[in-house]
Structures are given as C-alpha cells and as structure tokens.
Motif scaffolding. Structure first.
Motif, PDB file in Angstrom:
ATOM      1  N   GLY A  64       0.774  -1.228   0.000  1.00 36.46           N
ATOM      2  CA  GLY A  64       0.000   0.000   0.000  1.00 36.46           C
ATOM      3  C   GLY A  64       0.807   1.280   0.000  1.00 36.46           C
ATOM      4  O   GLY A  64       0.245   2.371  -0.012  1.00 36.46           O
ATOM      5  N   ARG A  65       2.133   1.192  -0.013  1.00 31.29           N
ATOM      6  CA  ARG A  65       2.998   2.379  -0.031  1.00 31.29           C
ATOM      7  C   ARG A  65       3.744   2.443  -1.351  1.00 31.29           C
ATOM      8  O   ARG A  65       4.167   1.424  -1.884  1.00 31.29           O
ATOM      9  CB  ARG A  65       3.984   2.339   1.124  1.00 31.29           C
ATOM     10  CG  ARG A  65       3.289   2.436   2.463  1.00 31.29           C
ATOM     11  CD  ARG A  65       4.289   2.623   3.562  1.00 31.29           C
ATOM     12  NE  ARG A  65       3.599   2.920   4.804  1.00 31.29           N
ATOM     13  CZ  ARG A  65       3.908   2.390   5.951  1.00 31.29           C
ATOM     14  NH1 ARG A  65       4.917   1.548   6.041  1.00 31.29           N
ATOM     15  NH2 ARG A  65       3.246   2.712   7.039  1.00 31.29           N
ATOM     16  N   THR A  66       3.919   3.662  -1.841  1.00 32.97           N
ATOM     17  CA  THR A  66       4.587   3.848  -3.136  1.00 32.97           C
ATOM     18  C   THR A  66       6.080   4.059  -2.941  1.00 32.97           C
ATOM     19  O   THR A  66       6.499   4.906  -2.147  1.00 32.97           O
ATOM     20  CB  THR A  66       3.988   5.050  -3.878  1.00 32.97           C
ATOM     21  OG1 THR A  66       2.591   4.805  -4.060  1.00 32.97           O
ATOM     22  CG2 THR A  66       4.640   5.243  -5.234  1.00 32.97           C
ATOM     23  N   VAL A  67       6.877   3.294  -3.681  1.00 25.36           N
ATOM     24  CA  VAL A  67       8.331   3.432  -3.709  1.00 25.36           C
ATOM     25  C   VAL A  67       8.711   3.828  -5.123  1.00 25.36           C
ATOM     26  O   VAL A  67       8.312   3.174  -6.086  1.00 25.36           O
ATOM     27  CB  VAL A  67       9.037   2.101  -3.349  1.00 25.36           C
ATOM     28  CG1 VAL A  67      10.547   2.262  -3.420  1.00 25.36           C
ATOM     29  CG2 VAL A  67       8.611   1.612  -1.988  1.00 25.36           C
ATOM     30  N   LEU A  88       5.789   7.271   3.100  1.00 26.00           N
ATOM     31  CA  LEU A  88       5.293   6.588   4.297  1.00 26.00           C
ATOM     32  C   LEU A  88       3.834   6.933   4.561  1.00 26.00           C
ATOM     33  O   LEU A  88       3.072   6.105   5.050  1.00 26.00           O
ATOM     34  CB  LEU A  88       6.132   6.961   5.510  1.00 26.00           C
ATOM     35  CG  LEU A  88       7.569   6.448   5.506  1.00 26.00           C
ATOM     36  CD1 LEU A  88       8.329   6.981   6.712  1.00 26.00           C
ATOM     37  CD2 LEU A  88       7.600   4.932   5.482  1.00 26.00           C
ATOM     38  N   SER A  89       3.465   8.179   4.259  1.00 26.27           N
ATOM     39  CA  SER A  89       2.090   8.652   4.423  1.00 26.27           C
ATOM     40  C   SER A  89       1.912   9.851   3.498  1.00 26.27           C
ATOM     41  O   SER A  89       2.833  10.226   2.779  1.00 26.27           O
ATOM     42  CB  SER A  89       1.822   9.055   5.881  1.00 26.27           C
ATOM     43  OG  SER A  89       2.563  10.220   6.203  1.00 26.27           O
ATOM     44  N   ALA A  90       0.749  10.478   3.555  1.00 27.83           N
ATOM     45  CA  ALA A  90       0.521  11.677   2.744  1.00 27.83           C
ATOM     46  C   ALA A  90       1.410  12.827   3.206  1.00 27.83           C
ATOM     47  O   ALA A  90       1.693  13.744   2.441  1.00 27.83           O
ATOM     48  CB  ALA A  90      -0.947  12.088   2.817  1.00 27.83           C
ATOM     49  N   VAL A  94      10.548   9.314   2.793  1.00 26.85           N
ATOM     50  CA  VAL A  94      11.955   9.063   3.073  1.00 26.85           C
ATOM     51  C   VAL A  94      12.658   8.890   1.732  1.00 26.85           C
ATOM     52  O   VAL A  94      12.190   8.146   0.866  1.00 26.85           O
ATOM     53  CB  VAL A  94      12.148   7.785   3.927  1.00 26.85           C
ATOM     54  CG1 VAL A  94      13.622   7.500   4.144  1.00 26.85           C
ATOM     55  CG2 VAL A  94      11.415   7.913   5.247  1.00 26.85           C
ATOM     56  N   GLU A  95      13.781   9.597   1.553  1.00 32.94           N
ATOM     57  CA  GLU A  95      14.534   9.513   0.303  1.00 32.94           C
ATOM     58  C   GLU A  95      15.962   9.075   0.593  1.00 32.94           C
ATOM     59  O   GLU A  95      16.611   9.601   1.497  1.00 32.94           O
ATOM     60  CB  GLU A  95      14.548  10.863  -0.409  1.00 32.94           C
ATOM     61  CG  GLU A  95      15.297  10.824  -1.726  1.00 32.94           C
ATOM     62  CD  GLU A  95      15.246  12.143  -2.448  1.00 32.94           C
ATOM     63  OE1 GLU A  95      14.428  12.256  -3.385  1.00 32.94           O
ATOM     64  OE2 GLU A  95      16.008  13.050  -2.077  1.00 32.94           O
ATOM     65  N   LEU A  96      16.440   8.107  -0.156  1.00 33.62           N
ATOM     66  CA  LEU A  96      17.806   7.617  -0.069  1.00 33.62           C
ATOM     67  C   LEU A  96      18.484   7.909  -1.398  1.00 33.62           C
ATOM     68  O   LEU A  96      17.964   7.551  -2.453  1.00 33.62           O
ATOM     69  CB  LEU A  96      17.818   6.111   0.209  1.00 33.62           C
ATOM     70  CG  LEU A  96      19.179   5.435   0.243  1.00 33.62           C
ATOM     71  CD1 LEU A  96      20.012   5.946   1.418  1.00 33.62           C
ATOM     72  CD2 LEU A  96      19.020   3.928   0.323  1.00 33.62           C
ATOM     73  N   SER A 114      17.134  11.436   3.592  1.00 26.42           N
ATOM     74  CA  SER A 114      16.322  12.580   4.006  1.00 26.42           C
ATOM     75  C   SER A 114      14.936  12.100   4.407  1.00 26.42           C
ATOM     76  O   SER A 114      14.382  11.191   3.788  1.00 26.42           O
ATOM     77  CB  SER A 114      16.171  13.588   2.859  1.00 26.42           C
ATOM     78  OG  SER A 114      17.413  14.069   2.445  1.00 26.42           O
ATOM     79  N   ILE A 115      14.401  12.742   5.429  1.00 33.31           N
ATOM     80  CA  ILE A 115      13.030  12.481   5.856  1.00 33.31           C
ATOM     81  C   ILE A 115      12.279  13.795   5.741  1.00 33.31           C
ATOM     82  O   ILE A 115      12.615  14.766   6.422  1.00 33.31           O
ATOM     83  CB  ILE A 115      12.983  11.957   7.304  1.00 33.31           C
ATOM     84  CG1 ILE A 115      13.839  10.699   7.418  1.00 33.31           C
ATOM     85  CG2 ILE A 115      11.542  11.711   7.735  1.00 33.31           C
ATOM     86  CD1 ILE A 115      14.159  10.293   8.828  1.00 33.31           C
ATOM     87  N   ASP A 116      11.314  13.858   4.857  1.00 31.03           N
ATOM     88  CA  ASP A 116      10.544  15.078   4.605  1.00 31.03           C
ATOM     89  C   ASP A 116       9.167  14.911   5.227  1.00 31.03           C
ATOM     90  O   ASP A 116       8.431  13.986   4.884  1.00 31.03           O
ATOM     91  CB  ASP A 116      10.436  15.307   3.096  1.00 31.03           C
ATOM     92  CG  ASP A 116       9.991  16.703   2.742  1.00 31.03           C
ATOM     93  OD1 ASP A 116       9.530  17.436   3.635  1.00 31.03           O
ATOM     94  OD2 ASP A 116      10.120  17.068   1.564  1.00 31.03           O
ATOM     95  N   HIS A 117       8.827  15.811   6.173  1.00 31.50           N
ATOM     96  CA  HIS A 117       7.548  15.701   6.879  1.00 31.50           C
ATOM     97  C   HIS A 117       6.817  17.040   6.879  1.00 31.50           C
ATOM     98  O   HIS A 117       7.375  18.051   7.287  1.00 31.50           O
ATOM     99  CB  HIS A 117       7.769  15.239   8.320  1.00 31.50           C
ATOM    100  CG  HIS A 117       6.507  15.185   9.121  1.00 31.50           C
ATOM    101  ND1 HIS A 117       5.540  14.225   8.887  1.00 31.50           N
ATOM    102  CD2 HIS A 117       6.041  15.966  10.115  1.00 31.50           C
ATOM    103  CE1 HIS A 117       4.531  14.435   9.730  1.00 31.50           C
ATOM    104  NE2 HIS A 117       4.810  15.478  10.483  1.00 31.50           N
TER     105      HIS A 117
END
Length: 161
Positions: A64-67, A88-90, A94-96, A114-117
């Motif tokens: 259910g999550r897009t990679v 992870l959610s709307a 997380v970007e590698l 990076s974690i963008d929230h």
C-alpha cells in the motif's frame, strides 16, 4: 528552442531541442514513458560525450505504499546514482540517494538519507543525514502568500544558513 510532445504506440514521448549558437551545438532532452517506467536521456552535440545523462524511474507499490526507484548515470562526470523515495504517508516521505564513481568499490559509495515531513499545510521539516560522515542538515520550510516560501537550513556544529 524546439519542443514536441509525441506518442509512440500510445506511449508519451517528449523531445526538447535547444541550439547554442556560440558552441554550434544542440542540447536535446528526450523523455519516454512505457508501462509505468519513465526513461530520460540528455544529449549534447557540442560536448565530448554525445550522451551526457540517462535515467530511468519507476513507481512500485509495496504493501500500500509507493516506492519510486530511479537509477541514473552521468557520462560526463562518470557518476552512477540511485535515488529511492518511499511515501510513508501523505505527510511523510523518506529519500535515499547513493552516488558512486566506482560501483564495484563499496568505499566509493556516497549517500544521504532525508526524511521530509509536512507538519501542517504551511510548515515542513526535512532532516538530511550524510551516511558517510554522520553529519546532518536540518531544513525548515514555511509557505508564504502566493507561491513564495521561506526556507531555513542548519548544519550540525555550524551556523544557520
């Protein structure tokens, strides 16, 4: 500049060409999509390398999550790279990013995570960690009126930029 959106067998194909009078060469960007995979290539007729960059990208859904996975190679700098982004959610992704001038040598591999929230509709935070040194950069973005935004970045053990 000349730009064209075409279709090859129903699949989108975009080609943009720019002629540089000074170098007497053309820069050509091609983007083609087939079965959910996008392939981009950049050409420069004035440079030493006709093909300067190539990238492929594809979205895959896992539980259910897009990679998104996007390998690329820059023929000028000879750097191979891989960017992977997991939603992870709307509000959080997380970007590698991994780069290497020698993919057979693990010590030549450089990377960031990076974690963008999005905190709310106007505010977001984005810490980025250098996987080699362990250093971090922290970024705060505030959306302003119109399309304007304010971004403040701070590095660990450094001043605010």
């Amino acid at each position: 500049m000349c730009s064209s959106d075409l279709s090859k067998g129903g699949d989108p194909l975009a080609v943009t060409a720019t002629y540089n009078v000074q170098s007497q060469g053309a820069e050509i960007d091609v983007e083609y999509e087939k079965s959910g995979t996008t392939i981009e290539a950049n050409f420069d007729t004035a440079g030493d390398n006709l093909l300067t960059n190539v990238e492929a990208s594809r979205d895959v859904t896992v539980k259910g999550r897009t990679v998104n996975v996007a390998p690329a190679y820059n023929f000028v700098s000879k750097v191979a790279s891989l960017t992977s982004n997991l939603a992870l959610s709307a509000d959080t992704s997380v970007e590698l990013k991994l780069d290497s001038t020698d993919v057979s040598n693990r010590d030549a591999l450089k990377g960031t995570m990076s974690i963008d929230h999005s905190i709310n509709a106007n505010d977001s935070i984005k810490p980025t960690f250098d996987l080699d040194s362990g250093s971090a950069t922290y970024e705060y973005t505030r959306k302003l009126a119109g399309d304007a935004e304010l971004t403040v970045a701070a590095k660990d053990r450094k001043s605010v930029m």
